[in-house]
Structure formats: structure tokens, C-alpha cells
Design a protein around this motif. Structure first.
Motif, short mmCIF file in Angstrom:
data_model
loop_
_atom_site.label_atom_id
_atom_site.label_comp_id
_atom_site.label_asym_id
_atom_site.label_seq_id
_atom_site.Cartn_x
_atom_site.Cartn_y
_atom_site.Cartn_z
N PHE A 178 0.82 -1.20 0.00
CA PHE A 178 0.00 0.00 0.00
C PHE A 178 0.86 1.26 0.00
CE2 PHE A 178 -2.61 -3.22 2.21
CZ PHE A 178 -3.73 -3.20 1.39
N HIS A 179 0.27 2.33 -0.50
CA HIS A 179 0.87 3.65 -0.34
C HIS A 179 0.84 4.03 1.14
CE1 HIS A 179 1.26 4.45 -4.62
NE2 HIS A 179 0.00 4.08 -4.81
N LYS A 180 1.55 5.09 1.49
CA LYS A 180 1.72 5.44 2.91
C LYS A 180 0.38 5.69 3.60
CE LYS A 180 4.30 8.59 5.89
NZ LYS A 180 5.25 9.74 5.94
N ASP A 181 -0.46 6.57 3.02
CA ASP A 181 -1.75 6.88 3.65
C ASP A 181 -2.64 5.65 3.67
OD1 ASP A 181 -0.88 9.44 4.04
OD2 ASP A 181 -1.90 10.26 2.27
N ALA A 182 -2.67 4.91 2.57
CA ALA A 182 -3.49 3.70 2.52
C ALA A 182 -2.99 2.66 3.51
CB ALA A 182 -3.50 3.14 1.10
N GLY A 183 -1.66 2.63 3.74
CA GLY A 183 -1.11 1.70 4.71
C GLY A 183 -1.63 1.98 6.12
N ARG A 184 -1.79 3.27 6.45
CA ARG A 184 -2.35 3.62 7.77
C ARG A 184 -3.81 3.18 7.87
NH1 ARG A 184 0.98 8.42 7.20
NH2 ARG A 184 -0.77 9.51 6.21
N ASP A 185 -4.56 3.34 6.74
CA ASP A 185 -5.96 2.87 6.74
C ASP A 185 -6.02 1.35 6.93
OD1 ASP A 185 -6.84 5.46 6.36
OD2 ASP A 185 -6.93 5.25 4.16
N TRP A 186 -5.09 0.65 6.30
CA TRP A 186 -5.05 -0.81 6.43
C TRP A 186 -4.73 -1.22 7.87
CZ3 TRP A 186 -6.49 -5.20 4.56
CH2 TRP A 186 -5.83 -6.38 4.88
N THR A 187 -3.81 -0.50 8.50
CA THR A 187 -3.47 -0.78 9.89
C THR A 187 -4.67 -0.54 10.81
OG1 THR A 187 -1.15 -0.19 9.52
CG2 THR A 187 -1.93 -0.14 11.80
N ARG A 188 -5.38 0.54 10.56
CA ARG A 188 -6.56 0.84 11.38
C ARG A 188 -7.64 -0.22 11.18
NH1 ARG A 188 -7.08 5.55 9.90
NH2 ARG A 188 -8.59 5.30 8.21
N LEU A 189 -7.89 -0.64 9.90
CA LEU A 189 -8.92 -1.63 9.61
C LEU A 189 -8.60 -2.96 10.28
CD1 LEU A 189 -11.42 -2.63 8.02
CD2 LEU A 189 -9.90 -3.05 6.07
N THR A 190 -7.35 -3.42 10.19
CA THR A 190 -6.98 -4.70 10.79
C THR A 190 -6.92 -4.60 12.31
OG1 THR A 190 -4.65 -4.14 10.42
CG2 THR A 190 -5.74 -5.50 8.76
N GLY A 191 -6.59 -3.39 12.80
CA GLY A 191 -6.58 -3.20 14.25
C GLY A 191 -7.96 -3.27 14.85
N GLU A 192 -8.96 -2.74 14.14
CA GLU A 192 -10.34 -2.82 14.63
C GLU A 192 -10.85 -4.26 14.56
OE1 GLU A 192 -12.44 -0.10 12.19
OE2 GLU A 192 -11.66 1.71 13.19
N ALA A 193 -10.48 -4.98 13.50
CA ALA A 193 -10.90 -6.38 13.38
C ALA A 193 -10.26 -7.23 14.46
CB ALA A 193 -10.56 -6.92 12.00
N ALA A 194 -9.02 -6.91 14.87
CA ALA A 194 -8.31 -7.70 15.88
C ALA A 194 -8.90 -7.56 17.27
CB ALA A 194 -6.84 -7.29 15.90
N CYS A 195 -9.83 -6.61 17.46
CA CYS A 195 -10.46 -6.44 18.77
C CYS A 195 -11.48 -7.54 19.05
CB CYS A 195 -11.14 -5.06 18.87
SG CYS A 195 -9.94 -3.68 18.85
N HIS A 196 -11.83 -8.33 18.03
CA HIS A 196 -12.77 -9.43 18.22
C HIS A 196 -12.00 -10.71 18.50
CE1 HIS A 196 -16.08 -6.87 16.93
NE2 HIS A 196 -15.32 -6.49 15.90
#
Length: 773
Positions: free
Chosen positions: A180-198
Motif C-alpha cells: 500500500f501507499h503510505k496513507d493507505a497503509g495507515r488505513d489498512w493498519t486501522r482496519l486490521t486493528g479494529e478487526a483484531a479487537c474481536h
């Protein structure tokens, strides 16, 4: 040698030198119908988020260019056509299935959080149902329950790189790795971080990866990833039991980017390389034999001056070919035929000059040969200019209103007209004026070809037929011909090609002979009972169907191969129904514009009565040509349209020559009956009409006999059209003008000042009896 002749000689030498250099150092740019390959026309469509305008089409073109470059196609060509169409040319691509699959996909890649069973975003999403709308997508879990997806958290625009890789360590097989590009990489980190809360194995710990509204992968976030932390690497893998080809294609689509707007294939043409090579060879043979026959003919008719005109004709061939190559014009099959046809039409200007020089020499037998030749060039200039302008109008209409190969034919025809004028008025003039200075050439009538009147002229002078005494009888004959043509259109119907009706036309070559009935039975057994099966020359099979995609074509070919062995696709044309309606409408518009433009030009250059009569003869030619093809059961397609517009230019060309002479003679004898003036004009121009027509007929007959199946219909249409056009320009246009003039109140043309006559040589028209109109 005079100064003017010297200037023409230097100009001719310079142009020929440049043309020879270009011919020897540059190669022609061949169209796909000559080198083989696939041509597609894509129509951009409006989407929910974007409108198919010029800007979005240009962005779509760039995305497609990246995709096609990744396919490894050699020298592909992509151009925008109009506001919302893209033309894609893929040389050497004979099976376009893979290309169309890659090109046609929108490739809208999105990443979603999985919300869990029974969860939806809104009542509107519930109404949309499964797989409809980005917010209404669902994903089945292991128990078969539908899991709703959340809103788009990340789009494919954030992907920097996509590559297909084989993962042998984890047993995942072929996967697609994303960076991913830099900004998209942060979005990917946030998306997987929210999923990891389950909790682990919870469906909400999954991330759905969606391509064109279809979930292609939904991996669980690894248990090692803690809540809120996410995957920090800015990369991920798409898994899904992909094959190697599927993984590469998916990586290609993602790497190329999504299309701003969806596209639809409205036209697709595939031509085998063998067909193109055969067409080039056939056209070369036809050009060689036809040009040789034309050169021999004008040499027999005009002796030495005819031989010099043949030399100028060869120079014309070099100049026009060099112009095509130098300007980078794509040479298509119709364009190649147009190049060959223009060779025959190139003698027209020479014939006009030589016949006018014969008249001048017969009027004043004692004048020097060079003076008669100069007078011939001067007297023929008006007819040469007007006749070539009408042909250029037809070429311009073909270019602006035609599409694909027809447009190329218009360019070739236009270049051919300009090159023919240069060869006739510059090169041929230099050669003939230089020869005319020789005392030997001037003294021996049988050598120069100008001092002898010619057999046709001699026969007409001896018989003096009064062809225009009863103009209505010629119009009655024309009416009968039109009635026969209309009967063919009504009774037999017009066999429109797929270009105008939509559908698919495929020609196959089989290793074992297959008759039509066997092929029809084989296709019916494979589920293609509605297919029309015919022969396509040399034992090939032609299949015409309605809407048929590339996978269906592959099944059809397999069914035919079961009977005929190895089956090779020779030609493939796919036209969408909407494009077929548009092309048919544009064809009618092109014909209407052609008629109106010719009418306006002739009305300005001549009289309204002459213009209306010429256009009436033109319409007469169009109806008869269409009727002839209806009776013969020949296909009416875009190539036929090209030949039809060429016939229009040729027909008006002939009418211009006749009416130019009528205007000239009438201005000299304003009190003579117009019927007598018209009769004299017709008799004086018949030798030119016959000799020019013969030059074109040699070429066309060679194309019909030697041009092969690809050029046969094209050449046949021109052959019929030129014969009918030659007749109508004299026996339809002139009688119609005579009848119209009876109701016209426009005065005769202004009197022209006659050149001062030499002593002992009367300049008065022998048929001017002083009678009033």
C-alpha cells in the motif's frame, strides 16, 4: 525549354527524389486487417459515481493501457474516439478471450470490515439484497449464514504494487501480494486493528476483499495481532485457491487500477494473419496487372504521349505510396483497394488534356504540336479541377463520417487524387511538352498521338448521332432500370452485414472439407441452432449469429472442429446492436450529406438545373447499385458504403466534365438550341468518358478476378457503379437538365471571348445556325 517547363521539371524531380527516398527507407504502417490481430471499440458507460465524459474516458484509456501493456501484447494501439469511445488494436492477437476478460472488468477493489450475521447498515441496504451496492454486500460464513459487510474502509487506489506469488511454505498456493501507499497503509493498519479487537475465530475478525462487487477473499486477522495495533507493514496477501493464471490476472487488474467508468465492447474484429497476407498478395497482383493493362491501353490510344503518361502514372504510384508512408497513414484493406483504384482514375486528367489537345489540333491543323498541347492543358483545367474536387468531397465524407477501415479508404483516396493531379499536370506536362519540341514527333502524326483524331471521335464525326433530340426516351430507360432495382430491394431484400444489424460473423478454415449441411448439424447439436452457416470461398465456413460472447465462440469453434479437424479462425466480426443501429443511421446521414454537398457545389459552379440533374443521376446510380446487390444477394456493409460514396464522386466527376463542355459551348453560341449544344458537348466528351472508364475498368476487373474474397464485393460494387455512373452522367443527367431548362428563367451563360483566329482558319462553330433557343 521554357522557364515554366524548367520550373515544373525541377519540382517534379524534387518530389520524385523525396518519394523514392521515403519508399526505400520507410515501411508502411499496416492495419490489423492486413497484418492480423484484434480490434475492439469500447463504449464508456455512466456509473453511480462518475459520468462517461471526455475526462473520464481519457482516464479509462490510461488504465486500459497499463493493463494491456502487462499482457505483453506487441505494439498495442489505444485511442479515444469521440467523447466516450476507446479503440483498442492488438496486433497478432487471434484469441481475444483473455484480453476481453481483462479489459472489460471494472476492477473496483475495496476492503471492508465484516459486521457479523444479521447486521445491516440501513433499511435501504436490506432492500438492495445480496451483492448489490457496496454497503449491501454479504459474505457467507461456515454455517451458511450471511455476514453483512461494513462500508468501504480502503479502496484499490491505495495499492502501490500487486504481484502474483506462490506460497509453498504455508500451503496457501498462489496468492496476490499487495503493497500500500503510505496513507493507505495507515488505513489498512486501522482496519486490521479494529478487526483484531474481536476474539479469534469470530467472523468479525475477518477483513473482506471485494472486486467488482464480488468477495474474492476474506482472511482472518492473525491471533498475534493485538486490538488497536493492526498490521503495521502496509502490505497483505489475498488468498483464495487461485490458479497461476488467475493470480496473475488479479494482480494485473489491481496493479493497473480500477476503471473510472465501466466499459462495454460494442465492436470487435479479428483477422487472421494468413487472410491479411493473401489480401496484400492479391492486391499487388491486381495492381500490377491492372496498371500494366491501363498503361498499354493509353499507349495504344495516345501513342508516344500515352507512353509518357504511363511513365507519369508510374511516378504517381511512387508519390502516392510515399505520401501514405511518410504521413504515417495506416494502410487497411479498403485503403489498399483504394490505392489500386486510384491508379486507374489517375489517367483521367491525362485523358482530358489529350482529348482537348486533339480537338484544338483538329480545329487548327497547321498550328505547332506544342501549341495544341498547351491549349489542351489550358482548356481542360476547369474540368480537371471540378472533377477532382468532387472526388475529394467524397473522400472527405468517407474520412469524417466513416469509421475504421472506411476512414482509411477516404484518406487513401484523397491522397491519390492529389498525387494524380500532380503527376498529370506537372510530370506528364513536362514529359509531353519536351517531346512536342521534337520535329520528328511533330511531323509524324502516327507517333505523337495528338495529331490523329482517334477512332471514337472519327466514328462520331461520321455518324453525327442526335442523342439529345428526344431526351425523355433516355429518362424512360433510366426509370425502367430504377424500377428493376427497386423490385430487387423489395423482393429479395437488402442483405445488411453485421456491421449494420449487430451480431457476430466468423469465418473458419478447416483442415478437412466440411459441407454446409454437416457444419449446420454440428452447430445445432452444440446448441447453436439459430446460426446461419454458409461457405466463404476456398472451402471456408462462414457462421453468422446474434449476440455471442468469446466463450460462446470458443464452444462454436470446438463443435466445428469435431467435424473438420483443426479449425482456424480466419475472420471474426462482432458488432453490438446499439452500434449497428448507429452505423446504419450514420450511413444514411453520410449519403444525405454527400448528395447535399454535391448539389451545393454544382449549383455554385454551374447552374441549378445542371446541379439538380447531376444529383438526380447520382441518386439513380445509388438505387441501381443497391438494387444490383439485392438481386445478387451480396452483403451491404461498411465497405459497400465506401464503394457507394466513391461511385457518387465518380458519377459527379463524369457529369462535371459533360456540363463543363455544355457551359463552354453554350456561352459561345447563346442563340443555339440547348439540345443541339448539349448533343455536341456529349459527342465531344464521349472519347474522354470511354477512355477514362476503360482505365478504371482494367483495374476493377483485375481486383474482381485476382483480388480474392476480401476485395471481391468491394471491386464488384465499384465496377457496377462506374458502368452505371458513366451511362447516367450522359444519358440521365443531360436529358434531365434539358427538361429542367425549359422551365428555368435563368439566362444562358455569359459569352466568353473567343481567341483571335488565324487567317484562313475559321473559328466559328459549324453547327451555329443562328437559331434562337
Amino acid at each position: 525549354m521554357t522557364r515554366a517547363t524548367m520550373v515544373r521539371a525541377v519540382l517534379a524531380a524534387a518530389v520524385l527524389l523525396v518519394s523514392v527516398i521515403i519508399t526505400l527507407t520507410m515501411s508502411p504502417r499496416l492495419g490489423l486487417d492486413l497484418q492480423g490481430g484484434t480490434r475492439m471499440v469500447l463504449q464508456a458507460k455512466d456509473s453511480d459515481t462518475a459520468k462517461a465524459d471526455r475526462e473520464s474516458t481519457d482516464r479509462t484509456l490510461e488504465v486500459l493501457r497499463r493493463r494491456i501493456d502487462s499482457l505483453g501484447v506487441t505494439e498495442p494501439t489505444l485511442t479515444r474516439s469521440g467523447e466516450d469511445r476507446i479503440i483498442v488494436e492488438l496486433p497478432d492477437v487471434q484469441d481475444p478471450r483473455k484480453a476481453t476478460e481483462v479489459i472489460g472488468k471494472t476492477a473496483q477493489l475495496t476492503f471492508h470490515a465484516v459486521q457479523g450475521p444479521g447486521v445491516a447498515n440501513s433499511a435501504e441496504d436490506k432492500d438492495k439484497g445480496k451483492g448489490k451496492g457496496k454497503e449491501g454486500l454479504t459474505l457467507p460464513d461456515e454455517q451458511g449464514r450471511e455476514l453483512a459487510l461494513g462500508p468501504v474502509a480502503l479502496s484499490g487506489a491505495g495499492v502501490k504494487k500487486a504481484s502474483a506469488e506462490f506460497d509453498g511454505q504455508t500451503g496457501a498456493g498462489w496468492t496476490v501480494s499487495l503493497d500500500f501507499h503510505k496513507d493507505a497503509g495507515r488505513d489498512w493498519t486501522r482496519l486490521t486493528g479494529e478487526a483484531a479487537c474481536h476474539p479469534a475465530q469470530d467472523e468479525r475478525r475477518r477483513v473482506a476483499i471485494v472486486l467488482d462487487q464480488q468477495v474474492i477473499s476474506s482472511p482472518q486477522v492473525s491471533p498475534s495481532v493485538s486490538c488497536g495495533t493492526g498490521l503495521p507493514s502496509g502490505s497483505t496477501q489475498i488468498t483464495g485457491s487461485f490458479s497461476a493464471d488467475e493470480a496473475r490476472e488479479l494482480a494485473l487488474l489491481i496493479e493497473g487500477g480500477s476503471l473510472p467508468v465501466p466499459v462495454e465492447i460494442v465492436e470487435q474484429r479479428t483477422v487472421g494473419p494468413t487472410l491479411g497476407a493473401d489480401a496484400i498478395d492479391a492486391s499487388f497482383r491486381a495492381a500490377l496487372i491492372g496498371a500494366a493493362a491501363t498503361a498499354l491501353f493509353i499507349t495504344v490510344v495516345y501513342r508516344l504521349f500515352g507512353a509518357l503518361a504511363a511513365v507519369a502514372l508510374a511516378a504517381y504510384g511512387v508519390i502516392s505510396y510515399a505520401a501514405l508512408v511518410g504521413l504515417g497513414v495506416t494502410l487497411t484493406l479498403p485503403g489498399l483497394a483504394g490505392f489500386v483504384l486510384a491508379i486507374g482514375m489517375a489517367v483521367d486528367a491525362n485523358v482530358l488534356v489529350f482529348e482537348r489537345a486533339r480537338e484544338e489540333h483538329a480545329l487548327r491543323p497547321g498550328r505547332p504540336l506544342r501549341s495544341s498541347l498547351t491549349a489542351g492543358f489550358k482548356g481542360a483545367w476547369s474540368a480537371v479541377a471540378d472533377s477532382n474536387v468532387t472526388t475529394l468531397i467524397a473522400a472527405g465524407l468517407l474520412f469524417f463520417l466513416g469509421s475504421g477501415p472506411v476512414k482509411g479508404f477516404g484518406v487513401t483516396l484523397g491522397i491519390g487524387v492529389l498525387a494524380s493531379m500532380f503527376s498529370a499536370l506537372v510530370i506528364a506536362r513536362v514529359l509531353t511538352e519536351t517531346a512536342a519540341r521534337s520535329r520528328f514527333v511533330g511531323d509524324y502524326r502516327g507517333v505523337n498521338g495528338i495529331a490523329i483524331p482517334g477512332r471514337v471521335r472519327t466514328w462520331l464525326a461520321r455518324r453525327d448521332p442526335q442523342l439529345m433530340r428526344r431526351p425523355r426516351r433516355w429518362l424512360m430507360i433510366s426509370a425502367v432500370l430504377i424500377a428493376v432495382a427497386v423490385a430487387g430491394i423489395v423482393v429479395r431484400g437488402v442483405n445488411f452485414g453485421v456491421e449494420f444489424t449487430g451480431g457476430r460473423l466468423i469465418e473458419y478454415s478447416t483442415s478437412r472439407p466440411v459441407d454446409v449441411e454437416t457444419a449446420r448439424s454440428a452447430l445445432a447439436g452444440a446448441g447453436f441452432g439459430d446460426a446461419e452457416v454458409t461457405t466463404a470461398g476456398a472451402g471456408d465456413i462462414s457462421v453468422r449469429t446474434g449476440d455471442l460472447d468469446n466463450n460462446g465462440e470458443h464452444e462454436l469453434r470446438s463443435a466445428l472442429a469435431a467435424e473438420g479437424g483443426e479449425t482456424t479462425k480466419v475472420r471474426d466480426e462482432l458488432i453490438g446492436p446499439s452500434l449497428g443501429d448507429e452505423l446504419r443511421r450514420n450511413a444514411l446521414i453520410a449519403l444525405a450529406i454527400a448528395v447535399l454537398v454535391q448539389l451545393a457545389y454544382l449549383a455554385i459552379r454551374f447552374r441549378w438545373t445542371f446541379a439538380v440533374a447531376s444529383v438526380g443521376a447520382l441518386i439513380h446510380d445509388v438505387i441501381i447499385l443497391v438494387g444490383a446487390f439485392a438481386w445478387l444477394g451480396r452483403t451491404v456493409d461498411g465497405i459497400f458504403l465506401a464503394s457507394l460514396l466513391t461511385v457518387i464522386g465518380y458519377s459527379v466527376n463524369d457529369s462535371v466534365v459533360v456540363f463543363d463542355r455544355v457551359r463552354e459551348l453554350w456561352a459561345k453560341a447563346r442563340k443555339r438550341p440547348l439540345a443541339s449544344v448539349a448533343n455536341q458537348a456529349v459527342l465531344q466528351t464521349v472519347p474522354r468518358t470511354v477512355n477514362t472508364g476503360m482505365g478504371a475498368l482494367f483495374i476493377l476487373v483485375a481486383l474482381v478476378v485476382l483480388g480474392g474474397d476480401s476485395l471481391e464485393d468491394f471491386a464488384l460494387a465499384l465496377l457496377i457503379g462506374i458502368v452505371v455512373g458513366t451511362y447516367s452522367s450522359v444519358m440521365t443527367a443531360v436529358p434531365a437538365a434539358l427538361l429542367l431548362e425549359r422551365t428555368s428563367k435563368v439566362p444562358p451563360p455569359a459569352r466568353t471571348r473567343a481567341p483571335r483566329a488565324r487567317k484562313g482558319a475559321g473559328n466559328r462553330d459549324p453547327q451555329d445556325n443562328g437559331a434562337r433557343v
